[in-house]
Design a protein around this motif. Structure first.
Motif, PDB file in Angstrom:
ATOM      1  N   SER A  56      -7.351 124.262  -0.418  1.00 50.60           N
ATOM      2  CA  SER A  56      -6.616 123.496   0.582  1.00 50.60           C
ATOM      3  C   SER A  56      -5.347 122.927  -0.043  1.00 50.60           C
ATOM      4  O   SER A  56      -5.241 122.791  -1.260  1.00 50.60           O
ATOM      5  N   ARG A  57      -4.394 122.600   0.811  1.00 46.73           N
ATOM      6  CA  ARG A  57      -3.124 122.050   0.333  1.00 46.73           C
ATOM      7  C   ARG A  57      -3.326 120.745  -0.434  1.00 46.73           C
ATOM      8  O   ARG A  57      -2.721 120.533  -1.483  1.00 46.73           O
ATOM      9  N   GLU A  58      -4.178 119.885   0.100  1.00 50.73           N
ATOM     10  CA  GLU A  58      -4.372 118.570  -0.497  1.00 50.73           C
ATOM     11  C   GLU A  58      -4.945 118.669  -1.908  1.00 50.73           C
ATOM     12  O   GLU A  58      -4.488 117.983  -2.827  1.00 50.73           O
ATOM     13  N   VAL A  59      -5.936 119.522  -2.073  1.00 53.05           N
ATOM     14  CA  VAL A  59      -6.581 119.628  -3.379  1.00 53.05           C
ATOM     15  C   VAL A  59      -5.669 120.313  -4.393  1.00 53.05           C
ATOM     16  O   VAL A  59      -5.577 119.876  -5.543  1.00 53.05           O
ATOM     17  N   THR A  60      -4.945 121.358  -3.980  1.00 53.95           N
ATOM     18  CA  THR A  60      -4.049 122.016  -4.934  1.00 53.95           C
ATOM     19  C   THR A  60      -2.890 121.096  -5.321  1.00 53.95           C
ATOM     20  O   THR A  60      -2.450 121.114  -6.469  1.00 53.95           O
ATOM     21  N   ILE A 116       2.617 126.500 -10.553  1.00 52.80           N
ATOM     22  CA  ILE A 116       1.857 127.494  -9.781  1.00 52.80           C
ATOM     23  C   ILE A 116       1.029 126.798  -8.711  1.00 52.80           C
ATOM     24  O   ILE A 116       0.973 127.234  -7.555  1.00 52.80           O
ATOM     25  N   LEU A 117       0.383 125.695  -9.077  1.00 58.36           N
ATOM     26  CA  LEU A 117      -0.426 124.955  -8.106  1.00 58.36           C
ATOM     27  C   LEU A 117       0.439 124.372  -6.989  1.00 58.36           C
ATOM     28  O   LEU A 117       0.044 124.391  -5.815  1.00 58.36           O
ATOM     29  N   MET A 118       1.628 123.873  -7.329  1.00 65.37           N
ATOM     30  CA  MET A 118       2.531 123.358  -6.285  1.00 65.37           C
ATOM     31  C   MET A 118       3.024 124.484  -5.385  1.00 65.37           C
ATOM     32  O   MET A 118       3.147 124.300  -4.176  1.00 65.37           O
ATOM     33  N   HIS A 119       3.275 125.662  -5.958  1.00 68.31           N
ATOM     34  CA  HIS A 119       3.669 126.820  -5.150  1.00 68.31           C
ATOM     35  C   HIS A 119       2.546 127.177  -4.172  1.00 68.31           C
ATOM     36  O   HIS A 119       2.813 127.492  -3.010  1.00 68.31           O
ATOM     37  N   LEU A 120       1.316 127.112  -4.652  1.00 67.30           N
ATOM     38  CA  LEU A 120       0.178 127.350  -3.768  1.00 67.30           C
ATOM     39  C   LEU A 120       0.183 126.358  -2.607  1.00 67.30           C
ATOM     40  O   LEU A 120       0.032 126.744  -1.447  1.00 67.30           O
ATOM     41  N   ILE A 167      -0.520 128.593   0.682  1.00 65.86           N
ATOM     42  CA  ILE A 167      -1.553 128.092   1.596  1.00 65.86           C
ATOM     43  C   ILE A 167      -0.994 127.822   2.998  1.00 65.86           C
ATOM     44  O   ILE A 167      -1.628 128.199   3.988  1.00 65.86           O
ATOM     45  N   PRO A 168       0.202 127.219   3.146  1.00 67.89           N
ATOM     46  CA  PRO A 168       0.743 127.061   4.501  1.00 67.89           C
ATOM     47  C   PRO A 168       0.958 128.405   5.221  1.00 67.89           C
ATOM     48  O   PRO A 168       0.716 128.499   6.428  1.00 67.89           O
ATOM     49  N   ARG A 169       1.385 129.431   4.490  1.00 65.06           N
ATOM     50  CA  ARG A 169       1.541 130.753   5.118  1.00 65.06           C
ATOM     51  C   ARG A 169       0.187 131.307   5.542  1.00 65.06           C
ATOM     52  O   ARG A 169       0.071 131.939   6.593  1.00 65.06           O
TER      53      ARG A 169
END
Length: 140
Positions: free
Chosen positions: A116-120, A87-91, A96-98
């Motif tokens: 943010s992408r980096e933290v997730t 789920i976190l990788m999907h985020l 998040i990019p969308r």
């Protein structure tokens, strides 16, 4: 015109005196917050499963049948951690990019860092690294 959306941090974070407000489409912010909270709930569930077992693997009074049941619980906890990581990788890779593409990075400078992408991505890797530790408990 984007609406204002109240973004609340997940339950494991201390609540600020005033919730942050983001000027962004609410669907992206709400989906991010909901999935992040769900992933953290799954990690808490996995932790509770493992904690509930205690130190069964070193107890001499535990039967073989009970050991198998405990091992299944450990496997369930590891599967739950893998789901949370997914789920976190999907985020990080999709949601998040969308969101960033829809409103632009400048509009998201005030967002909570965990969105943010980096933290997730980092959270996903940390959660995934816990799964083998759980599985090691089932094989003393």
């Amino acid at each position: 015109m984007p609406s204002l959306c109240v973004v609340r941090p997940p339950a494991s974070f201390p609540l600020p005196s005033q919730p942050r407000r983001l000027a962004s489409p609410c669907s992206h912010a709400e989906l991010t917050a909901t999935l992040l909270s769900y992933a953290l709930c799954l990690t808490n569930q996995a932790s509770s499963l493992v904690t509930s077992l205690g130190s069964y693997e070193i107890a001499s009074s535990v039967t073989t049948t009970a050991l198998k049941v405990h091992d299944e619980t450990i496997n369930q906890a590891a599967d739950t951690l893998c789901r949370a990581s997914g789920i976190l990788m999907h985020l990080a890779e999709v949601v998040i990019p969308r969101w960033e593409a829809a409103v632009g990075l400048d509009a998201l400078r005030a967002r909570p860092v965990e969105m943010s992408r980096e933290v997730t991505t980092a959270l996903a890797k940390c959660v995934l690294s816990l799964a083998p530790v759980d599985l090691d408990r089932s094989h003393p």
